[in-house]
Design a protein around this motif. Sequence first.
Motif, PDB file in Angstrom:
ATOM      1  N   LEU A  93      49.548 -70.144 -22.269  1.00 27.80           N
ATOM      2  CA  LEU A  93      49.474 -71.464 -22.894  1.00 27.80           C
ATOM      3  C   LEU A  93      50.615 -71.640 -23.887  1.00 27.80           C
ATOM      4  N   GLN A  94      50.825 -70.655 -24.722  1.00 27.29           N
ATOM      5  CA  GLN A  94      51.892 -70.753 -25.732  1.00 27.29           C
ATOM      6  C   GLN A  94      53.263 -70.853 -25.088  1.00 27.29           C
ATOM      7  N   GLU A  95      53.441 -70.208 -23.939  1.00 30.97           N
ATOM      8  CA  GLU A  95      54.715 -70.308 -23.234  1.00 30.97           C
ATOM      9  C   GLU A  95      54.904 -71.714 -22.663  1.00 30.97           C
ATOM     10  N   ALA A  96      53.847 -72.319 -22.164  1.00 32.69           N
ATOM     11  CA  ALA A  96      53.941 -73.699 -21.682  1.00 32.69           C
ATOM     12  C   ALA A  96      54.311 -74.647 -22.821  1.00 32.69           C
ATOM     13  N   ILE A  97      53.744 -74.391 -23.989  1.00 33.04           N
ATOM     14  CA  ILE A  97      54.080 -75.203 -25.158  1.00 33.04           C
ATOM     15  C   ILE A  97      55.531 -74.981 -25.561  1.00 33.04           C
ATOM     16  N   ARG A  98      55.971 -73.725 -25.538  1.00 33.42           N
ATOM     17  CA  ARG A  98      57.365 -73.420 -25.890  1.00 33.42           C
ATOM     18  C   ARG A  98      58.341 -74.142 -24.960  1.00 33.42           C
ATOM     19  N   LEU A  99      57.967 -74.261 -23.698  1.00 39.32           N
ATOM     20  CA  LEU A  99      58.818 -74.943 -22.723  1.00 39.32           C
ATOM     21  C   LEU A  99      58.760 -76.466 -22.850  1.00 39.32           C
ATOM     22  N   ASN A 100      57.852 -76.965 -23.675  1.00 37.02           N
ATOM     23  CA  ASN A 100      57.637 -78.406 -23.832  1.00 37.02           C
ATOM     24  C   ASN A 100      57.123 -79.070 -22.564  1.00 37.02           C
ATOM     25  N   CYS A 101      56.250 -78.377 -21.847  1.00 38.96           N
ATOM     26  CA  CYS A 101      55.613 -78.979 -20.686  1.00 38.96           C
ATOM     27  C   CYS A 101      54.748 -80.159 -21.132  1.00 38.96           C
ATOM     28  N   ALA A 102      54.600 -81.140 -20.254  1.00 43.32           N
ATOM     29  CA  ALA A 102      53.742 -82.276 -20.578  1.00 43.32           C
ATOM     30  C   ALA A 102      52.296 -81.848 -20.717  1.00 43.32           C
ATOM     31  N   GLY A 103      51.904 -80.841 -19.933  1.00 35.37           N
ATOM     32  CA  GLY A 103      50.537 -80.360 -20.002  1.00 35.37           C
ATOM     33  C   GLY A 103      50.440 -78.924 -19.540  1.00 35.37           C
TER      34      GLY A 103
ATOM     35  N   GLN B 222      61.346 -90.282 -11.819  1.00 37.69           N
ATOM     36  CA  GLN B 222      60.405 -90.070 -12.893  1.00 37.69           C
ATOM     37  C   GLN B 222      61.129 -90.149 -14.226  1.00 37.69           C
ATOM     38  N   ALA B 223      60.610 -90.992 -15.143  1.00 39.64           N
ATOM     39  CA  ALA B 223      61.298 -91.221 -16.405  1.00 39.64           C
ATOM     40  C   ALA B 223      60.813 -90.321 -17.532  1.00 39.64           C
ATOM     41  N   THR B 224      59.615 -89.788 -17.413  1.00 42.58           N
ATOM     42  CA  THR B 224      59.074 -88.958 -18.471  1.00 42.58           C
ATOM     43  C   THR B 224      58.708 -87.588 -17.922  1.00 42.58           C
ATOM     44  N   ASN B 225      58.626 -86.617 -18.825  1.00 39.75           N
ATOM     45  CA  ASN B 225      58.325 -85.243 -18.447  1.00 39.75           C
ATOM     46  C   ASN B 225      57.044 -85.185 -17.612  1.00 39.75           C
ATOM     47  N   PRO B 226      57.133 -84.738 -16.357  1.00 42.63           N
ATOM     48  CA  PRO B 226      55.949 -84.710 -15.489  1.00 42.63           C
ATOM     49  C   PRO B 226      55.319 -83.328 -15.335  1.00 42.63           C
ATOM     50  N   VAL B 227      55.768 -82.346 -16.112  1.00 40.50           N
ATOM     51  CA  VAL B 227      55.499 -80.948 -15.780  1.00 40.50           C
ATOM     52  C   VAL B 227      54.153 -80.477 -16.329  1.00 40.50           C
ATOM     53  N   ILE B 228      53.262 -80.097 -15.414  1.00 41.01           N
ATOM     54  CA  ILE B 228      51.992 -79.477 -15.778  1.00 41.01           C
ATOM     55  C   ILE B 228      52.047 -78.010 -15.355  1.00 41.01           C
ATOM     56  N   ALA B 229      51.974 -77.120 -16.326  1.00 40.91           N
ATOM     57  CA  ALA B 229      52.025 -75.682 -16.046  1.00 40.91           C
ATOM     58  C   ALA B 229      50.669 -75.229 -15.502  1.00 40.91           C
ATOM     59  N   HIS B 230      50.671 -74.710 -14.290  1.00 41.23           N
ATOM     60  CA  HIS B 230      49.444 -74.324 -13.598  1.00 41.23           C
ATOM     61  C   HIS B 230      48.907 -73.008 -14.142  1.00 41.23           C
ATOM     62  N   ARG B 231      47.748 -73.064 -14.819  1.00 41.32           N
ATOM     63  CA  ARG B 231      47.151 -71.902 -15.481  1.00 41.32           C
ATOM     64  C   ARG B 231      48.037 -71.384 -16.619  1.00 41.32           C
TER      65      ARG B 231
ATOM     66  N   ALA C 215      44.324 -72.771 -30.122  1.00 45.15           N
ATOM     67  CA  ALA C 215      45.702 -72.337 -29.865  1.00 45.15           C
ATOM     68  C   ALA C 215      46.574 -73.475 -29.343  1.00 45.15           C
ATOM     69  N   GLY C 216      45.959 -74.441 -28.662  1.00 46.63           N
ATOM     70  CA  GLY C 216      46.748 -75.494 -28.038  1.00 46.63           C
ATOM     71  C   GLY C 216      46.815 -76.799 -28.785  1.00 46.63           C
ATOM     72  N   LEU C 217      45.961 -76.964 -29.795  1.00 47.24           N
ATOM     73  CA  LEU C 217      45.888 -78.253 -30.478  1.00 47.24           C
ATOM     74  C   LEU C 217      46.633 -78.276 -31.807  1.00 47.24           C
ATOM     75  N   ASN C 218      47.453 -77.254 -32.036  1.00 50.49           N
ATOM     76  CA  ASN C 218      48.264 -77.238 -33.251  1.00 50.49           C
ATOM     77  C   ASN C 218      49.638 -77.833 -33.019  1.00 50.49           C
ATOM     78  N   GLN C 219      49.788 -78.573 -31.919  1.00 50.18           N
ATOM     79  CA  GLN C 219      51.034 -79.254 -31.585  1.00 50.18           C
ATOM     80  C   GLN C 219      50.678 -80.522 -30.801  1.00 50.18           C
ATOM     81  N   LYS C 220      51.649 -81.391 -30.614  1.00 52.34           N
ATOM     82  CA  LYS C 220      51.353 -82.679 -29.981  1.00 52.34           C
ATOM     83  C   LYS C 220      52.164 -82.950 -28.727  1.00 52.34           C
ATOM     84  N   GLN C 221      52.972 -81.994 -28.295  1.00 50.50           N
ATOM     85  CA  GLN C 221      53.819 -82.206 -27.129  1.00 50.50           C
ATOM     86  C   GLN C 221      53.064 -81.942 -25.825  1.00 50.50           C
ATOM     87  N   THR C 222      52.350 -80.861 -25.765  1.00 43.87           N
ATOM     88  CA  THR C 222      51.736 -80.392 -24.517  1.00 43.87           C
ATOM     89  C   THR C 222      50.239 -80.650 -24.535  1.00 43.87           C
TER      90      THR C 222
END
Length: 269
Positions: free
Chosen positions: A52-62, A27-36, A116-123
């Motif tokens: 949600l904010q912790e998933a964003i902090r970790l830079n999860c794909a979703g 896998q070449a790109t971040n595949p990580v989806i944080a469950h719940r 809360a989740g749309l103020n960034q573009k990574q996750t």
Amino acid sequence: MSSLYIFLLTLFSGCFIKSDLSSKNMQATNPVIAHRGAWKGKALPQNSIASLQEAIRLNCAGSEFDIHLTADDVLVVNHDDKFYGMEIEKSSYAQLLTKKHNNGESIPTVEEYFKAGLNQKQTKLICEIKPSVISKERTLRATRMVVDLAKKMGGPDRIEFISFDYDALKYIQKVAPKFKTAYLNGNTMPQQIKSDGLTGLDFHMSFYKKFTTWIADAHKMGLTVNVWTVNKEEDMSFFLNRGADYITTDYPELLLKVWSRHARVQRPH
């Protein structure tokens, strides 16, 4: 041949083989989806703003989350159809506010969750539409409402939809075809999902292990592949090696480490 020549030939051959394997299988790109959300590592409430904010902090794909419709038609975020013993579809939003998560949060509305989740573009926000326990009509009502809200607040580049309700996903493809939609029930072949206009598979890992060509078949048809819920390191490696686009897990920190090792192998030397 000289011993030096044999050594160099062996060295370069090994590099080429390793590069070939990695380019095909890793896998070449971040595949990580944080469950719940990313909740387990810090004992946060599932489907909370904090997770949600912790998933964003970790830079999860979703970050995946689940939605329900209250008795007075408010979209809220929770996994089960009950919130601390209160039946969501039979309770008003005001009634649900009488209960709180153990971190002090109230049950989030979908609008609050989006904000809360749309103020960034990574996750990305991976929105699971839970089928109503009352009626199909309520499932489709919730679907219409969340799609309208997603159009208004985020758009298809930031929000994606998944569901066990096939009709809900087909409705989204009809009225908002730019949004990505993936079906959660592994009882449908990739060919049918492609034919019906959905954009991906999001099956339990057991289906991919049983039907071993489905990942490759889906990719040939231009479908994305997600697998859930993958919590063991050996299963994470298994699906990374087989080219799954995304992997949903309760342990995003672990998957990020496993993926990082695979990504290092993939990089050209």
